[in-house]
Design a protein around this motif. Structure first.
Motif, short mmCIF file in Angstrom:
data_model
loop_
_atom_site.label_atom_id
_atom_site.label_comp_id
_atom_site.label_asym_id
_atom_site.label_seq_id
_atom_site.Cartn_x
_atom_site.Cartn_y
_atom_site.Cartn_z
N UNK A 46 13.13 -60.77 -8.75
CA UNK A 46 12.86 -59.81 -7.45
C UNK A 46 11.94 -60.09 -7.18
N UNK A 80 4.54 -49.20 0.65
CA UNK A 80 4.81 -47.74 -0.41
C UNK A 80 4.99 -48.00 -1.91
N UNK C 53 17.72 -56.05 -5.64
CA UNK C 53 15.80 -56.45 -5.75
C UNK C 53 16.35 -54.55 -6.77
N UNK C 54 14.38 -54.25 -6.06
CA UNK C 54 14.09 -53.14 -7.30
C UNK C 54 14.42 -52.14 -7.20
N UNK C 56 12.97 -48.90 -6.73
CA UNK C 56 12.07 -48.30 -6.67
C UNK C 56 11.81 -47.70 -5.59
N UNK C 58 9.54 -46.52 -3.26
CA UNK C 58 8.89 -46.87 -2.46
C UNK C 58 8.88 -48.38 -2.03
N UNK C 59 9.41 -48.78 -2.44
CA UNK C 59 9.99 -50.29 -2.07
C UNK C 59 10.95 -49.91 -1.07
N UNK C 61 11.49 -47.83 0.79
CA UNK C 61 11.42 -47.13 2.12
C UNK C 61 10.80 -47.74 3.04
N UNK C 62 9.86 -49.69 2.32
CA UNK C 62 9.51 -50.31 2.45
C UNK C 62 10.31 -51.38 4.03
N UNK C 63 11.60 -51.55 2.58
CA UNK C 63 12.26 -52.61 3.59
C UNK C 63 12.47 -51.43 4.78
N UNK C 66 10.70 -52.31 6.92
CA UNK C 66 9.71 -53.14 7.53
C UNK C 66 11.14 -53.56 8.98
N UNK C 70 11.52 -55.16 12.32
CA UNK C 70 12.15 -57.20 12.78
C UNK C 70 13.01 -56.59 14.10
N UNK C 97 19.40 -59.77 7.92
CA UNK C 97 17.98 -60.36 6.93
C UNK C 97 18.36 -59.65 5.11
N UNK C 98 18.98 -58.75 5.27
CA UNK C 98 19.43 -58.23 3.59
C UNK C 98 20.88 -58.66 3.29
#
Lengths: 139, 139, 139
Positions: A46, A80, C53-54, C56, C58-59, C61-63, C66, C70, C97-98
């Motif tokens: 990933x 994070x 994707x993962x 997780x 934290x990730x 939240x990062x998405x 981010x 954008x 984007x996703x």
């Protein structure tokens, strides 16, 4: 219906790299003996991508620079995800821009490609072995 | 297994444009006589996209403006790819954001679409003939 | 050739959310009895994504952060699409984007996944019921 499943393994020596995998995939299409069908090629990790674009070194460098602008690696504390002990949150983001997979038509036993289409493995968190799946179905 | 392969050709008069190709693809689904299957639609050129979104002129203008912000055409000297004599590096980047291809389910002989889904050809380096591949497989 | 078509419905309580739908899709693969084939999972609405994707927090939240950078939601007046009375132009951009869809190999009757691959529904304009299509073909 015929099908073929194969796993390609890549271990790049740098954090990020682009690897042209077109000839690997073409060999598998021949091996599958599928004349009309679909060929899926996807990263199984990933923090990596499979995408189709131009085999031109300047462009690959442009992608590297552009992706670093859109989703910078540093400072790693901005993400994070990196609180888990990882430092690869940016790799998860870059992979979304470039994509996980491509689906390619097989016509008359070959990848049905335009003149400049080449398949790339995009690594954004390398230095370890990672897999790409090739799945072909058709007749 | 049935299959159908067709090539659509687009020559837009401007550098960038979005063309609604939904009706073209629907006709090919009917022609294929596939009742249950998958329909792949992909740009065969690496500075163009096929994507699914809303047929609303304001949104298409928003995409144009947004993509120009993410991957500006000028100054063309900012891209290594343009040292080859091209001026289309930005088009290769924009195409990655919007995508190369879509895969659409065929159910009961028709594209299995939500209420607002429409298929677009996205041209980022036009003024010349370029191809879109439609590949349908199923039964 | 076998095929299966199912529609999953999601109604998230917030404007934006990520929902892990891996177990839903796995159940449908089992139900399809397909041993070798392809599984398409796509958003049927144009302000939502399906991506891999993962899992997780934290990730995820990062998405969120981010994507807001954008393609910001506010000010809503920056987008022509919102002149139609909508306020969701940013959701149409984030979805590009996703991505709209994923195509996943089925091998030996199961999703052929790498160790961390999980399937997510990405909602960018929620608070109403929306559909995801799962289409499986193979043998």
């Amino acid at each position: 219906m015929k099908s073929l499943t194969e796993y390609l393994i890549f271990e790049v020596k740098t954090r990020r790299a682009f690897v042209n995998i077109t000839s690997d995939v073409k060999k598998l299409v021949t091996k599958s003996k599928v004349q009309e069908g679909l060929c899926l090629v996807n990263a199984m990790h990933i923090t990596a991508s499979v995408f189709i674009n131009d085999n031109e070194g300047g462009l690959l460098h442009d992608y590297e620079k552009w992706l670093e602008g859109l989703a910078p690696h540093a400072p790693t504390t901005q993400y994070d995800h990196n609180k888990t002990g990882e430092d690869n949150a940016d790799a998860h983001l870059k992979r979304q821009v470039m994509g996980r997979e491509v689906v390619i038509a097989i016509t008359n036993g070959e990848l049905d490609f335009g003149p400049w289409e080449e398949i790339f493995y995009g690594e954004f968190d390398g230095k370890r072995p990672k897999r790409v799946l090739v799945k072909i179905i058709g007749e």
